[in-house]
Design a protein around this motif. Structure first.
Motif, PDB file in Angstrom:
ATOM      1  N   THR A   1      33.471  44.535  34.635  1.00 53.91           N
ATOM      2  CA  THR A   1      32.398  44.139  33.727  1.00 53.91           C
ATOM      3  C   THR A   1      32.131  42.647  33.865  1.00 53.91           C
ATOM      4  O   THR A   1      32.772  41.968  34.657  1.00 53.91           O
ATOM      5  N   LYS A   2      31.238  42.152  33.033  1.00 54.39           N
ATOM      6  CA  LYS A   2      30.970  40.709  33.046  1.00 54.39           C
ATOM      7  C   LYS A   2      32.219  39.907  32.698  1.00 54.39           C
ATOM      8  O   LYS A   2      32.423  38.817  33.194  1.00 54.39           O
ATOM      9  N   ALA A   3      33.053  40.440  31.840  1.00 51.47           N
ATOM     10  CA  ALA A   3      34.256  39.711  31.419  1.00 51.47           C
ATOM     11  C   ALA A   3      35.333  39.756  32.495  1.00 51.47           C
ATOM     12  O   ALA A   3      35.985  38.755  32.773  1.00 51.47           O
ATOM     13  N   ALA A   4      35.550  40.917  33.077  1.00 52.49           N
ATOM     14  CA  ALA A   4      36.574  41.079  34.113  1.00 52.49           C
ATOM     15  C   ALA A   4      35.866  41.592  35.353  1.00 52.49           C
ATOM     16  O   ALA A   4      35.732  42.792  35.559  1.00 52.49           O
ATOM     17  N   THR A   5      35.402  40.671  36.192  1.00 53.69           N
ATOM     18  CA  THR A   5      34.536  41.039  37.304  1.00 53.69           C
ATOM     19  C   THR A   5      35.275  41.622  38.495  1.00 53.69           C
ATOM     20  O   THR A   5      34.652  42.047  39.455  1.00 53.69           O
ATOM     21  N   MET A   6      36.605  41.652  38.440  1.00 53.43           N
ATOM     22  CA  MET A   6      37.397  42.244  39.506  1.00 53.43           C
ATOM     23  C   MET A   6      38.384  43.219  38.878  1.00 53.43           C
ATOM     24  O   MET A   6      39.108  42.854  37.956  1.00 53.43           O
ATOM     25  N   ALA A   7      38.392  44.453  39.362  1.00 52.83           N
ATOM     26  CA  ALA A   7      39.294  45.461  38.810  1.00 52.83           C
ATOM     27  C   ALA A   7      40.084  46.110  39.942  1.00 52.83           C
ATOM     28  O   ALA A   7      39.512  46.553  40.938  1.00 52.83           O
ATOM     29  N   PHE A   8      41.397  46.140  39.781  1.00 48.48           N
ATOM     30  CA  PHE A   8      42.288  46.797  40.729  1.00 48.48           C
ATOM     31  C   PHE A   8      42.681  48.144  40.149  1.00 48.48           C
ATOM     32  O   PHE A   8      43.166  48.219  39.017  1.00 48.48           O
ATOM     33  N   TYR A   9      42.487  49.194  40.927  1.00 53.76           N
ATOM     34  CA  TYR A   9      42.765  50.554  40.469  1.00 53.76           C
ATOM     35  C   TYR A   9      44.195  50.675  39.951  1.00 53.76           C
ATOM     36  O   TYR A   9      44.433  51.318  38.939  1.00 53.76           O
ATOM     37  N   GLU A  10      45.135  50.040  40.613  1.00 57.46           N
ATOM     38  CA  GLU A  10      46.543  50.145  40.214  1.00 57.46           C
ATOM     39  C   GLU A  10      46.800  49.593  38.817  1.00 57.46           C
ATOM     40  O   GLU A  10      47.765  49.977  38.169  1.00 57.46           O
ATOM     41  N   ASP A  11      45.936  48.712  38.335  1.00 55.82           N
ATOM     42  CA  ASP A  11      46.099  48.126  37.007  1.00 55.82           C
ATOM     43  C   ASP A  11      45.413  48.942  35.919  1.00 55.82           C
ATOM     44  O   ASP A  11      45.546  48.636  34.747  1.00 55.82           O
TER      45      ASP A  11
END
Length: 177
Positions: free
Chosen positions: A102-112
């Motif tokens: 999202t705008k707040a967390a622009t990078m997401a790792f599937y493992e997290d």
């Protein structure tokens, strides 16, 4: 952020491709490809935990440079690491992680991600039903909601939450445990 025209998107894609190449293609196993309109796929050879940290650092640097140079936001989804034969699985996971970015967390790792990925797969109606069944009654407990909001605002610190609510930390722990 500015309004974009088609020529702007092509410029951003070229810039992104160049940044990814500069950052990640030091090894012959790395592949970068345009994957649909406004999307890039990086297939990165990972050999250990230091490579994972290098990946996170590199992706953050690419995002930062794009934001500064072109005034645009980049969302990144990263799948888990697999042998080459399972690369499709990693790609599907990256797409799911991208839905969560999202705008707040622009990078997401599937493992997290666990709950976020599961919820992203559900329809809005199903999500509302689950929320109502699981926490519906709690939504009417104003004191609890204020306490939880304060707890999250204070980065899950019991001590800071108690101070903000003007109560003793033992009272907070005993009341909500």
């Amino acid at each position: 952020m500015k309004d974009w025209e088609l020529s702007d998107f092509h410029m951003v894609e070229r810039e992104l491709l160049e940044l990814l190449r500069d950052t990640f293609t030091n090894e012959s196993e790395d592949i970068i490809a345009r994957w649909g309109y406004g999307q890039m796929v990086l297939l990165k050879a990972i050999k250990g935990t230091t490579d994972v940290e290098y990946l996170k650092t590199g992706l953050s640097a690419v995002q930062e440079r794009l934001t500064k140079k072109l005034d645009c936001q980049t969302l990144i989804g990263v799948g888990e690491i697999y042998e080459a034969i399972d690369i499709g699985r990693s790609y599907r996971e990256a797409k799911q992680a991208l839905k969560v970015a999202t705008k707040a967390a622009t990078m997401a790792f599937y493992e997290d991600l666990t709950l976020e990925v599961a919820l992203a797969e559900l329809s809005d109606k199903t999500r509302e039903t689950i929320i109502e069944k699981v926490i519906g009654e709690l939504l009417h407990e104003e004191d609890l909601l204020v306490t939880l909001q304060t707890y999250f605002d204070e980065q899950l610190s019991i001590k800071q939450t108690a101070q903000q609510l003007h109560i003793h930390s033992n009272t907070l722990q005993n009341h909500y445990s």
